[in-house]
Design an enzyme around this catalytic site. Structure first.
Site, PDB file in Angstrom:
ATOM      1  N   HIS A  41       0.858  -1.239   0.165  1.00  0.00           N
ATOM      2  CA  HIS A  41      -0.092  -0.067   0.120  1.00  0.00           C
ATOM      3  C   HIS A  41       0.965   1.374  -0.112  1.00  0.00           C
ATOM      4  O   HIS A  41       1.992   1.059   0.312  1.00  0.00           O
ATOM      5  CB  HIS A  41      -0.931   0.109   1.141  1.00  0.00           C
ATOM      6  N   GLU A  43       1.596   3.850   2.225  1.00  0.00           N
ATOM      7  CA  GLU A  43       2.100   3.926   3.349  1.00  0.00           C
ATOM      8  C   GLU A  43       3.323   3.189   3.632  1.00  0.00           C
ATOM      9  O   GLU A  43       4.383   3.424   4.050  1.00  0.00           O
ATOM     10  CB  GLU A  43       1.085   4.134   4.482  1.00  0.00           C
ATOM     11  N   SER A  95      -7.446   7.469   3.675  1.00  0.00           N
ATOM     12  CA  SER A  95      -7.745   7.179   5.245  1.00  0.00           C
ATOM     13  C   SER A  95      -6.539   5.545   5.143  1.00  0.00           C
ATOM     14  O   SER A  95      -7.060   4.817   4.520  1.00  0.00           O
ATOM     15  CB  SER A  95      -9.021   6.989   5.378  1.00  0.00           C
ATOM     16  N   CYS A 144      -5.928   2.035   5.951  1.00  0.00           N
ATOM     17  CA  CYS A 144      -6.310   0.596   6.235  1.00  0.00           C
ATOM     18  C   CYS A 144      -5.720   0.156   7.497  1.00  0.00           C
ATOM     19  O   CYS A 144      -4.756   0.373   8.138  1.00  0.00           O
ATOM     20  CB  CYS A 144      -6.224  -0.268   4.957  1.00  0.00           C
ATOM     21  N   CYS A 170      -1.850  -0.504   7.159  1.00  0.00           N
ATOM     22  CA  CYS A 170      -0.917   0.700   7.364  1.00  0.00           C
ATOM     23  C   CYS A 170      -1.254   1.327   8.791  1.00  0.00           C
ATOM     24  O   CYS A 170      -0.138   1.796   9.174  1.00  0.00           O
ATOM     25  CB  CYS A 170      -1.415   1.607   6.125  1.00  0.00           C
TER      26      CYS A 170
END
Lengths: 155, 155
Positions: B57, B59, B84, B86, B89
């Site tokens: 992802h 991040e 936002s 998950c 992350c």
């Protein structure tokens, strides 16, 4: 498919073998494997040291190596890990809704087990001395590396 | 060091640029950067498609690219993300005790914001239409890829 304790012990040996491989590479001895329908779909080990990579805990390396899988596949998987899963690895387990986690021990480190069970994940702790001993020897020799791996300040 | 809204908007542009880079590569347009003491220490974007990798992802790619950092460094960091964060992350943010998360939007996906705030993480949502629009166009064209990225079954 229901896994027996014998199955769990057998698949945990795959994770422990990964942990030992990590140790031989100069890394933190934590290993993992992902099992679906009785087959090992992926396996991996902590590679912080080997790759200078802070996200490659054992479980994360395992999920990376298993590659892209469907939601349906993850939802019938068991992930084996030689150590209680930290916040990051537990988060990955929750994201993909892996319903079952088998760990070898949580004496060395107690991860986000409460969060996992509160979200309905089944946790099995095999409590294997072999796994505790592997970590004890590593941490005694490398306390700073271990602190870094769990986001703590060195002593 | 206290960051102003102007600083946040400026660093979010770095994350948005990463998201656009991901889109150009054929990937999911989510980007991130890690800022410590007013400097970008690392940046990254979702690379599920580009590398066939379910753990990358935005991040996570950012943290990977920032490399090994001390606990003290993470504890004065802000992580910027265009969406936002998950469970996975957010778990990484909790592991490394990153105290501040700035997101561009949570209309497309609402991550583990409650877990983060319950653990003392400061969350700032810049609520940028630009980020919503980037995701809307991608998801309209690639609904299955998006479902896979958040661990959901395809429609």
């Amino acid at each position: 498919m229901t896994l027996s304790t014998n199955d769990d012990l057998r698949f945990m040996q795959v994770a422990l073998e990964e942990a030992r491989t990590g140790l031989e590479e100069g890394g933190i001895p934590i290993g993992s494997c992902l099992v679906v329908d009785g087959e090992v779909l992926g396996k991996g080990h902590n590679r912080r040291m080997q790759q200078g990579n802070p996200i490659l805990h054992g479980e994360m390396d395992c999920l990376q190596n298993a590659g892209r899988q469907s939601a349906a596949t993850y939802r019938r998987a068991t992930i084996y890990t030689t150590l209680s899963p930290c916040d990051m690895c537990s988060g990955a387990i929750l994201l993909y809704e892996i319903p079952r986690v088998v760990l070898a021990e949580n004496h060395t480190f107690l991860g986000a087990e409460q969060l996992l069970t509160s979200r309905g994940v089944e946790l099995v702790n095999l409590d294997l001395d072999e796994a505790v001993e592997l970590m004890r020897r590593f941490i005694d020799a490398n306390p700073d590396v271990w602190s870094e791996d769990i986001g703590e300040e060195s002593e």
